[in-house]
Design an enzyme around this catalytic site. Sequence first.
Site, mmCIF file in Angstrom:
data_model
loop_
_atom_site.group_PDB
_atom_site.id
_atom_site.type_symbol
_atom_site.label_atom_id
_atom_site.label_comp_id
_atom_site.label_asym_id
_atom_site.label_seq_id
_atom_site.Cartn_x
_atom_site.Cartn_y
_atom_site.Cartn_z
ATOM 1 N N ILE A 14 45.717 41.097 37.707
ATOM 2 C CA ILE A 14 44.855 42.280 37.851
ATOM 3 C C ILE A 14 43.812 42.078 38.957
ATOM 4 O O ILE A 14 43.401 43.042 39.614
ATOM 5 C CB ILE A 14 44.220 42.692 36.498
ATOM 6 C CG1 ILE A 14 43.691 44.120 36.545
ATOM 7 C CG2 ILE A 14 43.158 41.718 36.027
ATOM 8 C CD1 ILE A 14 44.748 45.192 36.676
ATOM 9 N N ALA A 15 43.433 40.829 39.207
ATOM 10 C CA ALA A 15 42.508 40.554 40.313
ATOM 11 C C ALA A 15 43.144 40.936 41.651
ATOM 12 O O ALA A 15 42.461 41.439 42.556
ATOM 13 C CB ALA A 15 42.109 39.081 40.307
ATOM 14 N N SER A 35 38.018 30.474 40.994
ATOM 15 C CA SER A 35 39.185 30.065 40.211
ATOM 16 C C SER A 35 38.819 28.749 39.548
ATOM 17 O O SER A 35 37.924 28.045 40.010
ATOM 18 C CB SER A 35 40.384 29.859 41.142
ATOM 19 O OG SER A 35 41.428 29.208 40.455
ATOM 20 N N ARG A 36 39.546 28.424 38.483
ATOM 21 C CA ARG A 36 39.329 27.098 37.902
ATOM 22 C C ARG A 36 39.831 26.019 38.848
ATOM 23 O O ARG A 36 39.481 24.859 38.710
ATOM 24 C CB ARG A 36 40.038 27.022 36.542
ATOM 25 C CG ARG A 36 39.430 27.956 35.506
ATOM 26 C CD ARG A 36 40.362 28.157 34.354
ATOM 27 N NE ARG A 36 41.639 28.680 34.807
ATOM 28 C CZ ARG A 36 42.757 28.693 34.113
ATOM 29 N NH1 ARG A 36 42.752 28.208 32.885
ATOM 30 N NH2 ARG A 36 43.874 29.191 34.623
ATOM 31 N N LYS A 96 39.381 45.491 31.034
ATOM 32 C CA LYS A 96 39.712 45.787 29.640
ATOM 33 C C LYS A 96 40.923 44.956 29.227
ATOM 34 O O LYS A 96 41.721 44.584 30.072
ATOM 35 C CB LYS A 96 39.952 47.276 29.433
ATOM 36 C CG LYS A 96 41.115 47.844 30.281
ATOM 37 C CD LYS A 96 42.378 47.927 29.483
ATOM 38 C CE LYS A 96 43.497 48.530 30.279
ATOM 39 N NZ LYS A 96 44.812 47.980 29.902
HETATM 40 N N1 NAP Z 1 43.180 47.471 33.477
HETATM 41 C C1 NAP Z 1 44.497 47.223 33.514
HETATM 42 O O1 NAP Z 1 45.286 48.117 33.790
HETATM 43 C C2 NAP Z 1 44.986 45.845 33.232
HETATM 44 C C3 NAP Z 1 46.223 45.515 33.714
HETATM 45 C C4 NAP Z 1 46.663 44.242 33.500
HETATM 46 C C5 NAP Z 1 45.884 43.338 32.797
HETATM 47 N N2 NAP Z 1 44.683 43.702 32.301
HETATM 48 C C6 NAP Z 1 43.869 42.763 31.545
HETATM 49 O O2 NAP Z 1 43.246 41.887 32.473
HETATM 50 C C7 NAP Z 1 43.159 40.586 31.916
HETATM 51 C C8 NAP Z 1 43.831 39.607 32.866
HETATM 52 O O3 NAP Z 1 45.192 39.955 32.963
HETATM 53 P P1 NAP Z 1 46.115 39.379 34.123
HETATM 54 O O4 NAP Z 1 47.418 40.063 33.978
HETATM 55 O O5 NAP Z 1 45.413 39.452 35.439
HETATM 56 O O6 NAP Z 1 46.250 37.851 33.644
HETATM 57 P P2 NAP Z 1 46.613 36.585 34.536
HETATM 58 O O7 NAP Z 1 47.576 36.944 35.623
HETATM 59 O O8 NAP Z 1 46.980 35.497 33.591
HETATM 60 O O9 NAP Z 1 45.234 36.225 35.259
HETATM 61 C C9 NAP Z 1 44.097 35.793 34.563
HETATM 62 C C10 NAP Z 1 43.385 34.756 35.428
HETATM 63 O O10 NAP Z 1 42.211 34.305 34.750
HETATM 64 C C11 NAP Z 1 42.003 32.921 35.025
HETATM 65 N N3 NAP Z 1 41.910 32.197 33.748
HETATM 66 C C12 NAP Z 1 42.905 31.851 32.905
HETATM 67 N N4 NAP Z 1 42.428 31.258 31.800
HETATM 68 C C13 NAP Z 1 41.084 31.227 31.946
HETATM 69 C C14 NAP Z 1 40.028 30.735 31.151
HETATM 70 N N5 NAP Z 1 40.245 30.150 29.952
HETATM 71 N N6 NAP Z 1 38.768 30.856 31.599
HETATM 72 C C15 NAP Z 1 38.528 31.452 32.795
HETATM 73 N N7 NAP Z 1 39.502 31.936 33.605
HETATM 74 C C16 NAP Z 1 40.763 31.826 33.179
HETATM 75 C C17 NAP Z 1 43.203 32.436 35.822
HETATM 76 O O11 NAP Z 1 42.787 32.319 37.168
HETATM 77 P P3 NAP Z 1 42.482 30.877 37.777
HETATM 78 O O12 NAP Z 1 43.676 30.021 37.423
HETATM 79 O O13 NAP Z 1 42.365 31.171 39.208
HETATM 80 O O14 NAP Z 1 41.221 30.392 37.136
HETATM 81 C C18 NAP Z 1 44.228 33.519 35.682
HETATM 82 O O15 NAP Z 1 45.004 33.669 36.824
HETATM 83 C C19 NAP Z 1 43.835 40.655 30.540
HETATM 84 O O16 NAP Z 1 42.843 40.825 29.544
HETATM 85 C C20 NAP Z 1 44.704 41.877 30.638
HETATM 86 O O17 NAP Z 1 44.930 42.490 29.391
HETATM 87 C C21 NAP Z 1 44.207 44.938 32.523
#
Ligand code: NAP
Length: 158
Positions: A14-15, A35-36, A96
């Site tokens: 999502i980032a 990032s971590r 969210k």
């Molecule tokens: N609004 C929307 O439409 C939408 C769409 C998709 C997802 N989301 C929500 O957004 C959130 C992230 O989803 P995503 O799909 O982007 O997940 P993701 O691809 O797994 O990315 C999350 C990132 O957070 C970092 N991270 C992981 N564990 C962590 C921890 N314990 N502490 C701090 N940072 C951590 C990691 O980055 P680093 O390795 O670089 O630290 C990881 O790449 C979820 O809650 C999801 O439900 C929202």
Amino acid sequence: MTKVKIGIVGTGFIATILAPQIQSSKKARLDAVSSRTLAKAESFVANYPGAIAVEGADQLIARDDVEAVYIATPTSAKEDVASRALTAGKHVLIEKPLHSAASFKRLSALARQKGLVLMDATHFVHHPRTSAMRQRLAALIGAPRSLHTMFYFPFSDR
Ligand SMILES: NC(=O)c1ccc[n+]([C@@H]2O[C@H](COP(=O)([O-])OP(=O)(O)OC[C@H]3O[C@@H](n4cnc5c(N)ncnc54)[C@H](OP(=O)(O)O)[C@@H]3O)[C@@H](O)[C@H]2O)c1
């Protein structure tokens, strides 16, 4: 117009969707990404000239130039990062969902106490179209009797 300088915590899916939107906005600028793993942050910011890569959310939150933090971590980590950002005086946009209403209430109480903005990224509730629909619902539709809805999710890793 002065642009709000935003730092992003997390480099996942999502980032990568939000970052180009921030960068193309007339009102915001991508200032830093954490990032971590520093190498991941460096790889992420390579697409955003001027943005700085940092290791760990705390380093991003501590930066004087970052005015607002967008939290794009897994749900389980969001409240902790958000409360540290608010405590440090940063506005927060939190992806969210949060894991509970209680979690959001704790954060909104903290934001209010600090005089900071806290928004979640559930797009439609903040969209002007939604309030326009609410205002005209009674006149155009009356009391809804059923609701048909669909959900889209980009499931790319089959
Ligand atoms: N609004 C929307 O439409 C939408 C769409 C998709 C997802 N989301 C929500 O957004 C959130 C992230 O989803 P995503 O799909 O982007 O997940 P993701 O691809 O797994 O990315 C999350 C990132 O957070 C970092 N991270 C992981 N564990 C962590 C921890 N314990 N502490 C701090 N940072 C951590 C990691 O980055 P680093 O390795 O670089 O630290 C990881 O790449 C979820 O809650 C999801 O439900 C929202």
